[in-house]
Design a protein around this motif. Structure first.
Motif, short mmCIF file in Angstrom:
data_model
loop_
_atom_site.label_atom_id
_atom_site.label_comp_id
_atom_site.label_asym_id
_atom_site.label_seq_id
_atom_site.Cartn_x
_atom_site.Cartn_y
_atom_site.Cartn_z
N SER A 1 40.66 43.85 43.97
CA SER A 1 40.69 43.03 45.03
C SER A 1 40.29 44.00 46.26
O SER A 1 41.16 44.85 47.01
CB SER A 1 42.61 43.01 45.44
OG SER A 1 42.91 42.17 46.72
N SER B 1 39.17 35.75 48.79
CA SER B 1 40.61 35.26 49.18
C SER B 1 40.84 35.63 50.51
O SER B 1 40.42 36.76 51.00
CB SER B 1 41.63 35.79 48.22
OG SER B 1 41.58 35.52 46.76
N THR C 1 41.75 30.54 48.08
CA THR C 1 40.65 31.29 47.37
C THR C 1 39.38 30.46 47.14
O THR C 1 39.29 29.24 46.87
CB THR C 1 41.24 31.80 45.97
OG1 THR C 1 42.37 32.56 46.21
CG2 THR C 1 40.21 32.57 45.15
#
Length: 189
Positions: free
Chosen positions: A73, A127, A132
């Motif tokens: 992420s 995202s 997303t």
């Protein structure tokens, strides 16, 4: 009471020291590699579609050969780019030598993340805004060079950019009047 305050103060100091060290270590993993001096583009040669910046004579622009480490992420800034012929992206995409429709979810990654083309034509997952989207990497957002014809007389990209087509912005549900810069996370698909 004093012992409790001292213990809490010591813990807070240790926590702040750790946070500062962690931030410093992250910054050290990708330091600027230099600066380039801007020159004014020839008249009509800097395409300012999508509010793109043009280099200015005498201004210095930071360059990078790296980007922050990639994780599951990775934090980044989403910017808007047109990959179409005549768009603010300049020439055809590095990965396939083609132009791409603004209606296709495609991106360019900062130099370090582009990694010499190792992510070319692979998908990334982006995202933001509670949504997303999957987009294909087709180009490099050059963090090492800029302010010349090859780079549409635009400054070098910062080292944390995912430069995206309109289709990506639409898929993330961002209102058009808010397109431009958006904090996101991304990962390899």
């Amino acid at each position: 009471m004093m012992k409790t305050f001292t213990a809490v103060g010591g813990f807070v100091l240790a926590l702040l020291t750790f946070a500062a060290y962690s931030s410093q270590a992250r910054l050290q993993s990708c330091n600027p590699s230099g600066k380039i001096r801007g020159e004014n583009p020839p008249p009509g040669q800097c395409n300012q579609e999508n509010d793109s910046d043009c280099c200015k004579a005498g201004d210095y622009y930071t360059t990078y050969t790296c980007s922050p480490p990639v994780s599951g992420s990775t934090k980044a800034v989403l910017t808007l780019n047109s990959f179409q012929k005549g768009g603010d992206g300049g020439g055809p995409s590095e990965c396939d030598g083609k132009y791409h429709s603004d209606e296709t979810p495609v991106v360019a990654l900062s130099t370090g993340w582009y990694s010499g083309g190792s992510r070319c034509l692979n998908n990334v997952v982006i995202s933001a805004n509670g949504r997303t989207v999957t987009a294909m990497v087709v180009d490099e957002c050059d963090s090492t060079m800029g302010c010349d014809e090859d780079h549409d007389y635009q400054p070098p990209c910062p080292n944390n950019i995912v430069d995206a087509s309109k289709a990506v912005w639409k898929a993330l549900g961002v209102p058009e009047d808010n397109w431009g810069d958006l904090d996101i996370t991304w990962s390899d698909a």
